[in-house]
Design an enzyme around this catalytic site. Sequence first.
Site, PDB file in Angstrom:
ATOM      1  CB  SER A  89     -67.630  17.671 -22.712  1.00  0.00           C
ATOM      2  OG  SER A  89     -67.099  18.526 -22.129  1.00  0.00           O
ATOM      3  CB  THR A 133     -66.640  10.276 -27.287  1.00  0.00           C
ATOM      4  OG1 THR A 133     -65.526  10.013 -26.472  1.00  0.00           O
ATOM      5  CG2 THR A 133     -67.964   9.825 -26.809  1.00  0.00           C
ATOM      6  CD  GLU A 135     -65.208   8.963 -22.483  1.00  0.00           C
ATOM      7  OE1 GLU A 135     -66.030   8.649 -21.583  1.00  0.00           O
ATOM      8  OE2 GLU A 135     -63.999   9.613 -22.042  1.00  0.00           O
ATOM      9  CE1 TYR A 158     -69.485  13.546 -23.110  1.00  0.00           C
ATOM     10  CE2 TYR A 158     -68.077  11.634 -23.027  1.00  0.00           C
ATOM     11  CZ  TYR A 158     -68.413  12.701 -23.697  1.00  0.00           C
ATOM     12  OH  TYR A 158     -67.703  12.960 -24.767  1.00  0.00           O
ATOM     13  CE  LYS A 162     -70.824  13.042 -27.960  1.00  0.00           C
ATOM     14  NZ  LYS A 162     -71.373  14.388 -28.332  1.00  0.00           N
ATOM     15  CG  ASP A 287     -60.000   4.404 -10.432  1.00  0.00           C
ATOM     16  OD1 ASP A 287     -60.031   5.393 -11.075  1.00  0.00           O
ATOM     17  OD2 ASP A 287     -59.613   3.117 -10.777  1.00  0.00           O
ATOM     18  NE  ARG A 288     -63.650   9.895 -14.624  1.00  0.00           N
ATOM     19  CZ  ARG A 288     -62.995  10.369 -15.850  1.00  0.00           C
ATOM     20  NH1 ARG A 288     -62.871   9.659 -16.779  1.00  0.00           N
ATOM     21  NH2 ARG A 288     -62.654  11.663 -15.838  1.00  0.00           N
TER      22      ARG A 288
END
Length: 352
Positions: A89, A133, A135, A158, A162, A287-288
């Site tokens: 997750s 999700t 996302e 991720y 999903k 940042d990611r």
Amino acid sequence: MSKTRNILVTGGAGFIGSNFVHTILESEEDVKVTVIDKLTYAGNLRNLEKWKDDKRFQFLKIDITEKEKVLSLENELEIGEIVHFAAESHVDRSILGPEEFVKTNVLGTFYLLELARKLKEKNKLKVFLHVSTDEVFGTLDHDGAFTESTPYAPNSPYSASKASSDHLVRSYFHTYGLPVITTNCSNNYGPFHFPEKLIPLMILNCLRGKPLPVYGNGGNIRDWLYVKDHCLAINMVMKKGKFGETYNIGTRNEKTNLDIVHTICDLMDKKNPEGKPHRNLIQFVKDRPGHDFRYAIDPKKIESEIGWKPKYKFEVAIEETVNWFLENRAWWEEILSGDYNLYYEMQYKAIN
Ligand code: NAD
Ligand code: DAU
């Protein structure tokens, strides 16, 4: 079909899954809950300790990517409903190592759908609820919100995994007539939240006087949903949702990450005055990669068709969450004393 609800909960030792088990066993008598979970780093039997001697509850350690074990459940258990939480997750982990995400989230979901298909052939399956999700919809600019018809545009390994699982679920409705429903929710928070995620990480770092790593400038926006509201919504959708449909779950509660961190710091100033001012611990870090700017859910469909609305206000639920971590020190100390710290060090290095 029997009147007792026989519910198979995948990933029920994780954050949302365990909250769902609490919601069901606290609110329904005529129910049997079987949790299957691999117990990865995120799965924790302590989350379910309360029910270990309850006749309505059982736990089986099963990895959903083990096909034969999953399919054999058809003969070993009475299953009327499946609610599927099991997944890898965490977005940052998917950036560091996507393979487990594809295995568990895509292949694991596929095997569960195959189990569901066998159950349906024997006329046993009432519903398969797939927990997904927001996302999968990608990122928003400043305006608008995700609806059930927003096109999919996942941006991380991720969310792509999903999205793949959502498509498989959809296909089993159209191809095999399976009674599936998918829910797409926004960011959850609350008890049992694993401390790699923003809210618990910030609470526990405040408590331990550690830096609060805010990615980028902290301006990214998430739409926060209290896990107890989410679990009530899932149960209602299992009872009233239309097969083949999807429902977005959210509470119109958008906050920047910096707002969230400030709120936690201010609560901690009250509850842990020796660490005051906790805002001094904030550190802006790299940042990611591929960081989605904004998520926002339009929950009109679940409100009007299912009749769900949240019970908790953010200000109350976030304080309840902080209190839960203060009152459950043994729970998180056990996690932080294990391998998790190694991962955290590694992740922290990777983003800096
Ligand atoms: P979590 O990481 O806390 O828990 C996941 C659980 O799944 C753990 O108990 C883990 O042991 C188990 N698991 C992982 N791989 C498995 C495998 N191969 N076989 C069996 N069990 C396995 O996750 P969570 O935050 O509780 O999320 C639950 C579900 O909700 C996930 O599907 C996630 O994508 C979705 N979701 C979460 C959020 C959120 O904010 N946390 C928001 C939207 C959707
Ligand atoms: O939107 C639903 C999703 O919410 C779920 O599908 C995921 O399973 C769940 O993990 C969550 O994903 P996010 O990436 O949004 O959650 P996370 O808690 O990791 O991060 C929330 C925001 O905070 C995000 O913009 C990144 C930022 N962040 C996160 C961490 C861990 C930081 O600024 N610093 C941090 O240390």
